[in-house]
Design a protein around this motif. Structure first.
Motif, PDB file in Angstrom:
ATOM      1  N   GLU A  72       0.806  -1.344  -0.067  1.00 46.32           N
ATOM      2  CA  GLU A  72       0.023   0.035   0.026  1.00 46.32           C
ATOM      3  C   GLU A  72       0.850   1.214  -0.146  1.00 46.32           C
ATOM      4  N   ALA A  98       1.605   5.335   0.826  1.00 48.02           N
ATOM      5  CA  ALA A  98       1.136   6.313   1.755  1.00 48.02           C
ATOM      6  C   ALA A  98       0.932   7.590   0.946  1.00 48.02           C
ATOM      7  N   ASP A 153      11.574  -5.793  -4.707  1.00 46.79           N
ATOM      8  CA  ASP A 153      12.938  -6.184  -4.271  1.00 46.79           C
ATOM      9  C   ASP A 153      13.610  -7.319  -4.600  1.00 46.79           C
ATOM     10  N   TYR A 209      14.621  -7.184  -8.532  1.00 44.09           N
ATOM     11  CA  TYR A 209      15.607  -6.206  -8.278  1.00 44.09           C
ATOM     12  C   TYR A 209      16.933  -7.142  -7.985  1.00 44.09           C
ATOM     13  N   GLN A 210      16.997  -8.098  -7.195  1.00 46.41           N
ATOM     14  CA  GLN A 210      17.952  -9.002  -6.712  1.00 46.41           C
ATOM     15  C   GLN A 210      18.287  -9.896  -7.642  1.00 46.41           C
ATOM     16  N   TYR A 259       7.875   0.976 -17.021  1.00 43.72           N
ATOM     17  CA  TYR A 259       6.892   1.761 -16.261  1.00 43.72           C
ATOM     18  C   TYR A 259       5.524   1.787 -16.936  1.00 43.72           C
ATOM     19  N   TRP A 262       6.092   1.105 -11.752  1.00 45.05           N
ATOM     20  CA  TRP A 262       7.430   0.236 -12.219  1.00 45.05           C
ATOM     21  C   TRP A 262       6.910  -1.288 -11.999  1.00 45.05           C
ATOM     22  N   LEU A 270      14.513   0.247 -17.871  1.00 43.94           N
ATOM     23  CA  LEU A 270      15.437   0.108 -16.860  1.00 43.94           C
ATOM     24  C   LEU A 270      16.124  -1.375 -17.051  1.00 43.94           C
ATOM     25  N   GLN A 291      20.433  -3.021 -13.599  1.00 43.72           N
ATOM     26  CA  GLN A 291      20.200  -2.160 -12.337  1.00 43.72           C
ATOM     27  C   GLN A 291      21.248  -2.507 -11.193  1.00 43.72           C
ATOM     28  N   LYS A 341      10.485   1.367   2.154  1.00 41.72           N
ATOM     29  CA  LYS A 341       9.281   0.740   1.629  1.00 41.72           C
ATOM     30  C   LYS A 341       7.838   1.607   1.709  1.00 41.72           C
ATOM     31  N   ILE A 342       8.004   2.493   2.429  1.00 41.28           N
ATOM     32  CA  ILE A 342       7.010   3.700   2.737  1.00 41.28           C
ATOM     33  C   ILE A 342       7.403   5.112   1.790  1.00 41.28           C
ATOM     34  N   LEU A 359       6.320   8.472  -2.408  1.00 45.42           N
ATOM     35  CA  LEU A 359       6.094   9.840  -1.877  1.00 45.42           C
ATOM     36  C   LEU A 359       7.518  10.588  -2.462  1.00 45.42           C
ATOM     37  N   LEU A 406       7.007  10.144 -14.163  1.00 46.30           N
ATOM     38  CA  LEU A 406       7.230   9.240 -13.077  1.00 46.30           C
ATOM     39  C   LEU A 406       8.139   8.307 -13.674  1.00 46.30           C
ATOM     40  N   SER A 407       8.028   7.935 -15.027  1.00 42.89           N
ATOM     41  CA  SER A 407       8.467   6.881 -15.924  1.00 42.89           C
ATOM     42  C   SER A 407      10.150   7.313 -16.171  1.00 42.89           C
ATOM     43  N   ILE A 435      11.685   8.722 -13.673  1.00 40.39           N
ATOM     44  CA  ILE A 435      12.440   8.701 -11.937  1.00 40.39           C
ATOM     45  C   ILE A 435      12.768   7.103 -11.784  1.00 40.39           C
ATOM     46  N   PRO A 436      13.916   6.878 -11.800  1.00 38.88           N
ATOM     47  CA  PRO A 436      14.181   5.362 -11.702  1.00 38.88           C
ATOM     48  C   PRO A 436      13.998   4.744 -10.266  1.00 38.88           C
ATOM     49  N   LEU A 437      13.981   3.417 -10.226  1.00 43.74           N
ATOM     50  CA  LEU A 437      13.675   2.599  -8.758  1.00 43.74           C
ATOM     51  C   LEU A 437      14.989   3.183  -8.030  1.00 43.74           C
ATOM     52  N   GLN A 438      14.703   2.834  -6.741  1.00 47.03           N
ATOM     53  CA  GLN A 438      15.879   2.944  -6.011  1.00 47.03           C
ATOM     54  C   GLN A 438      16.641   1.795  -6.009  1.00 47.03           C
ATOM     55  N   ARG A 439      17.785   1.733  -5.734  1.00 40.92           N
ATOM     56  CA  ARG A 439      18.661   0.388  -5.566  1.00 40.92           C
ATOM     57  C   ARG A 439      18.180  -0.587  -4.400  1.00 40.92           C
ATOM     58  N   MET A 440      17.813  -1.622  -4.685  1.00 35.18           N
ATOM     59  CA  MET A 440      17.209  -2.500  -3.577  1.00 35.18           C
ATOM     60  C   MET A 440      18.199  -3.625  -2.964  1.00 35.18           C
TER      61      MET A 440
END
Lengths: 359, 109
Positions: free
Chosen positions: A117, A119, A247, A250-251, A258, A265, A353, A356, B46-47, B51, B64-65, B67-72
């Motif tokens: 979910e 925020a 996650d 990604y791993q 997108y 994503w 992407l 990564q 995760k939250i 935002l 938004l497409s 703005i890449p994903l953060q590294r996980m």
């Protein structure tokens, strides 16, 4: 530990993939971080429909039971209270049982990690009593705990309105539903009408200006058409939509694209629900947010494709079943979601992407 | 949005702090993370991911497409080092931060 098929996530999609693969003779292992199978279905008391033709419409927790019973007849290993922590260099998946970490080597992996979910931030949204709409449902239906006496709901998706009704049923006063757009987001209009009929106010073109309270939320200011309306509430349920949990992909080194209609994503995948990583498949909300029935179908497609790869089903037969499931998927999800999915699959060979992990 | 609004609740990073990074040229979640610790708390982004992406989108008009994903990174959720090491003979084989570094001609790629 070794297995033919490792399914990450024991929700509806993961279970559907498990049924397809286990019934065709494969050795299947499901890993889930919670203590029971069924995922979010377990606390869903609303009627789930449409469902794939092999199931009658039923409530979420009943569906969880039906799915779980089907795998009980086969050799499916279930690793509950286990979580994936990463990937080993040799391609095996690292799991933890909270005592140790161990690798699982699988011929095929299905990532069915679902969605999280989102925020909605506003001043003091971190006060206790301000929770997601899903959390409110879990408290009521799974834990049998009233989240509060007076609730305000932010957002008006079908799910938010389902939960609003469930809150009313257990005696929570729903003081209002706040929606930033000029109309309710719920696609099933009768849900909105039912709540209006029960005298629940809908505030359109509105948002939460501020929450206040000493140690926990006590009142909120709603800005309605430029005017401030102060409402007392001890629980505020936020419905900010959901986005796929990525996650594990990604791993695993999967590529992403997108697609707004599918929740933002998502990993790239093809008609087989296979990612661009060898032996990695996906299913459910992790492949794009959709309705429960559609999630089951994606799991079934991934399962069939794995059986085809591991040759427990003839290729022609797999193709036939898959075509039929795709046809049903088209009928089971909303048109814009379906179109988003079709567009996403067309982009399989040109992801936005990729690579990564090393950047 | 009110500037004092918390965006990352784990590390208590405000809207204003995220905004400042964008003013300095930050265009990704990882830019914001590196400069503010946003997303580095117990929930591991995760939250706040969505935002932050929305704030970047509002301030820069980047879709938004883009703005890449953060590294996980591994571990995907917080875990005690004790658990990570218990009975683990293949411990070093788990993808770690060091594995991310690729050497090419004796130099980090």
């Amino acid at each position: 530990m070794e297995t033919d098929v490792l399914i990450i996530g024991g929700g509806p999609a993961g279970l559907a993939a498990a049924i397809e693969t286990a019934t065709r003779g494969l050795d299947v292992t499901i890993v889930d971080e919670s203590s029971s199978l069924g995922g979010q279905l377990c606390q869903q008391t609303q009627l789930i429909r449409p469902l794939p033709s092999v199931y009658q419409p039923m409530r979420g927790f009943e569906l969880a039971k039906v799915l779980t019973e089907q795998i009980n007849d086969f050799t499916v290993g279930t690793l509950l209270n286990h979580r994936v922590i990463g990937l080993y260099a040799d391609g095996s998946v690292g799991l933890s049982d909270e005592e140790k970490v161990f690798p699982v080597k699988a011929k095929k992996i299905v990532v069915a990690t679902g969605a999280a979910e989102q925020a909605v931030a506003f001043p003091k949204w971190t006060l206790p009593g301000i929770i997601t709409i899903g959390a409110a449902q879990t408290l009521v239906n799974r834990d049998f705990v009233m989240p509060g006496k007076e609730a305000v709901i932010v957002g008006s998706s079908d799910f938010a309105l389902d939960v609003a009704s469930q809150l009313l049923e257990v005696g929570v006063e729903v003081k209002g539903i706040v929606e930033k757009n000029p109309a309710a987001a719920a696609r099933e209009k009768e849900k909105t009408d039912a709540l209006i009929g029960r005298g629940i106010p809908f505030y359109f073109n509105s948002f939460i200006k501020e929450a206040r309270g000493n140690g926990q939320v006590e009142e909120i200011d709603i800005e309605v058409n430029g005017e401030i309306l102060t409402v007392s509430a001890d629980v505020v349920c936020i419905d900010g939509g959901r986005s796929p949990i990525l996650d594990s992909f990604y791993q695993l080194g999967c590529s992403f694209g997108y697609q707004k209609e599918l929740g933002g994503w998502i990993p790239q995948y093809n008609r087989q629900f296979k990612t661009d990583r060898e032996n990695v498949f996906l299913a459910g909300n992790a492949a794009g947010i959709s309705q429960q029935g559609a999630l089951l179908l994606t799991g079934m497609i991934a399962g069939i494709s794995i059986c085809e790869d591991l040759q427990t089903i003839r290729s022609g037969e797999a193709e036939e079943i898959r075509d039929a499931l795709w046809e049903e998927l088209k009928l089971s999800e909303y048109k814009d979601v379906w179109e988003g999915r079709t567009k996403h699959i067309e982009k399989f060979s040109s992801p936005v992407l990729k690579d990564q992990f090393i950047s | 949005m009110d500037k004092t609004t918390i965006i990352c609740r784990c590390e208590e990073i405000s809207y204003e702090e995220v905004e400042e990074v964008i003013e300095h040229g930050g265009r990704t979640f990882d830019d914001v993370k590196r400069l503010t610790r946003c997303g580095m708390g117990p929930c591991q982004a995760k939250i706040c991911t969505g935002l932050v992406a929305n704030i970047i989108h509002e301030h820069t008009a980047l879709p938004l497409s883009e703005i890449p994903l953060q590294r996980m990174r591994m571990p995907l959720s917080p875990i005690k080092l004790e658990i990570l090491a218990t009975n683990s003979t293949a411990f070093s084989a788990v993808k770690s931060v060091l594995d991310e570094v690729e050497i090419e001609d004796g130099k980090v790629r």
